[in-house]
Design an enzyme around this catalytic site. Structure first.
Site, PDB file in Angstrom:
ATOM      1  N   ARG A  46      -9.332   3.155 -21.072  1.00  0.00           N
ATOM      2  CA  ARG A  46      -8.219   2.932 -20.301  1.00  0.00           C
ATOM      3  C   ARG A  46      -8.648   3.446 -18.918  1.00  0.00           C
ATOM      4  NH1 ARG A  46      -5.100   4.670 -24.685  1.00  0.00           N
ATOM      5  NH2 ARG A  46      -4.962   6.549 -24.012  1.00  0.00           N
ATOM      6  N   LYS A 136       8.467   4.401  -9.665  1.00  0.00           N
ATOM      7  CA  LYS A 136       9.127   3.109 -10.182  1.00  0.00           C
ATOM      8  C   LYS A 136      10.027   3.561 -11.234  1.00  0.00           C
ATOM      9  CE  LYS A 136       7.460  -0.019 -13.116  1.00  0.00           C
ATOM     10  NZ  LYS A 136       6.696  -1.136 -13.792  1.00  0.00           N
ATOM     11  N   GLU A 177      13.851  -1.151 -10.006  1.00  0.00           N
ATOM     12  CA  GLU A 177      13.386  -2.576 -10.314  1.00  0.00           C
ATOM     13  C   GLU A 177      14.378  -3.085 -11.607  1.00  0.00           C
ATOM     14  OE1 GLU A 177       9.460  -2.595 -12.498  1.00  0.00           O
ATOM     15  OE2 GLU A 177       9.868  -4.536 -13.133  1.00  0.00           O
ATOM     16  N   LYS A 219      12.608  -3.846  -6.485  1.00  0.00           N
ATOM     17  CA  LYS A 219      11.316  -4.918  -7.199  1.00  0.00           C
ATOM     18  C   LYS A 219      12.420  -5.931  -7.904  1.00  0.00           C
ATOM     19  CE  LYS A 219       7.492  -4.610 -10.318  1.00  0.00           C
ATOM     20  NZ  LYS A 219       6.257  -3.886 -10.152  1.00  0.00           N
TER      21      LYS A 219
HETATM   22  P1  13P Z   1       4.508  -7.940 -14.183  1.00  0.00           P
HETATM   23  O1  13P Z   1       4.074  -8.612 -12.844  1.00  0.00           O
HETATM   24  O2  13P Z   1       3.573  -8.040 -15.141  1.00  0.00           O
HETATM   25  O3  13P Z   1       5.745  -8.335 -14.575  1.00  0.00           O
HETATM   26  O4  13P Z   1       4.565  -6.136 -14.231  1.00  0.00           O
HETATM   27  C1  13P Z   1       5.175  -5.615 -12.819  1.00  0.00           C
HETATM   28  C2  13P Z   1       5.936  -4.502 -13.384  1.00  0.00           C
HETATM   29  O5  13P Z   1       5.383  -3.395 -12.738  1.00  0.00           O
HETATM   30  C3  13P Z   1       6.800  -4.523 -14.395  1.00  0.00           C
HETATM   31  O6  13P Z   1       7.459  -3.231 -14.461  1.00  0.00           O
END
Ligand code: 13P
Length: 343
Positions: A46, A136, A177, A219
């Site tokens: 990772r 986030k 998000e 987001k």
């Molecule tokens: P994806 O663009 O793969 O959907 O991932 C964005 C992300 O940070 C989801 O939380």
């Protein structure tokens, strides 16, 4: 207290032509990605993979920030330089995923609520010390028969708002998000209805919890027909429906909106973003990207876990970042993909 710093960070996150690279996959998700190329997910694999993404040359033209996972923000590049320091040296902001994942919501079969509020103030203080500029939190809304329920939408909106308020208190810009999943068979119209409902609830909750929208980044998921829907929408239809939804729900004071890719192919995610920015309409906020899979997929495939493939993987990441940067200006054309491949 952090007013100016928050405003400057938020503006930098959505600077013209720049977007965010999400490399904050949790342990379970990164294992799935590594399984797809037959690589075992271990601390060192990772680290090596994130190393190639973080140290790739020239990305700061297109990438304003990278979202890290708790393990990654504590790791260092091959030469011993902490990842956060590498990012800062390259003019890229450091972000951190702070939610603890979506867990089954009691009393709401098939739905989840995102956890992680307990102890969040203390965790944010530590991340701030480690150099995090933004954070986030992902909420998940599933569309299906009789779902989402108001119970699920309200619980997730409330958690997102509590998280955002704590971030701003700590001098960290929150990315809020609420992801409406594209799993299932629902139509574009149903996606519009649910996304609109969700965003109304989220901005209402942000207001109630005294979150400054001026210091918040949204987001968003695009308004899109589900993967299993027989009637797939055109790029133009997705762009129009998404813009209609955002104009109905997102305050003009918000500094910017970035999209997740959510399982769209990399080129389609770029085309959708481009179509929204190519309409020529004057919008109150810049529209950019915060893709995980749609930026990483070609790089992951090129890497295959081999050190010798690192330059090819970095080239693939650079290319996708460049394409999405062009899409921020509405200047992307599919021909640009071919030109790069033949170069
Ligand atoms: P994806 O663009 O793969 O959907 O991932 C964005 C992300 O940070 C989801 O939380």
């Amino acid at each position: 207290m952090f007013e100016r710093e928050l405003a400057a960070t938020a503006a930098a996150m959505v600077a013209p032509g720049k977007g965010i690279l999400a490399i904050d996959e949790s342990g379970g998700t990164i294992k799935k990605r590594f399984d797809s190329i037959g690589i075992e997910s271990k601390v060192e694999t990772r680290r090596a993979y994130r190393d190639l993404l973080i140290t790739a040359d020239g990305l700061s033209q297109f990438i304003s920030g990278m979202i890290l996972y708790d393990e990654t923000i504590r790791q260092a590049a091959q030469d011993g330089t902490p990842f956060v320091e590498v990012l800062k040296k390259n003019g890229i902001l450091a972000g951190i995923k702070v939610d603890a994942g979506a867990k089954n919501l009691a009393g709401a079969p098939g739905e989840t609520v995102t956890e992680g509020l307990d102890g969040l103030r203390e965790r944010l203080a530590e991340y701030k010390k480690l150099g995090a500029d933004f954070a986030k939190w992902r909420a998940v809304i599933t569309i299906g028969k009789d779902i989402p329920t108001a119970c699920c939408i309200e619980a997730n909106a409330h958690a997102l708002a509590r998280y955002a308020a704590l971030c701003q208190e700590a001098g960290i810009v929150p990315i809020v998000e609420p992801e409406v999943l594209m799993d299932g068979e629902h139509t574009l119209e149903r996606s519009l209805e649910v996304t609109e409902n969700t965003l109304h609830a989220v901005f209402h909750a942000l207001y109630r919890q005294r979150v400054r929208v001026e210091h918040t980044i949204l987001k968003a998921s695009m308004v899109i027909a589900a993967k299993g829907c027989p009637q797939q929408a055109s790029v133009q239809q997705v762009a129009e429906a998404t813009l209609r939804c955002l104009k109905r729900t997102v305050p003009a004071a918000l500094p910017g909106i970035v999209f997740l890719s959510g399982g769209q192919s990399d080129e389609l995610a770029t085309a959708h973003l481009n179509a929204m920015n190519a309409t020529g309409a004057t919008l109150p906020w810049p529209l950019s990207f915060s893709y995980g899979r749609a930026l990483q997929a070609p790089a992951l495939k090129a890497w295959q876990g081999q050190a010798a493939n690192v330059p090819a993987a970095q080239k693939a990441l650079f290319h996708r970042s460049k394409m999405n940067s062009a899409a921020c200006f509405g200047r992307y054309r599919p021909e640009l993909e071919k030109e790069a491949r033949s170069a």
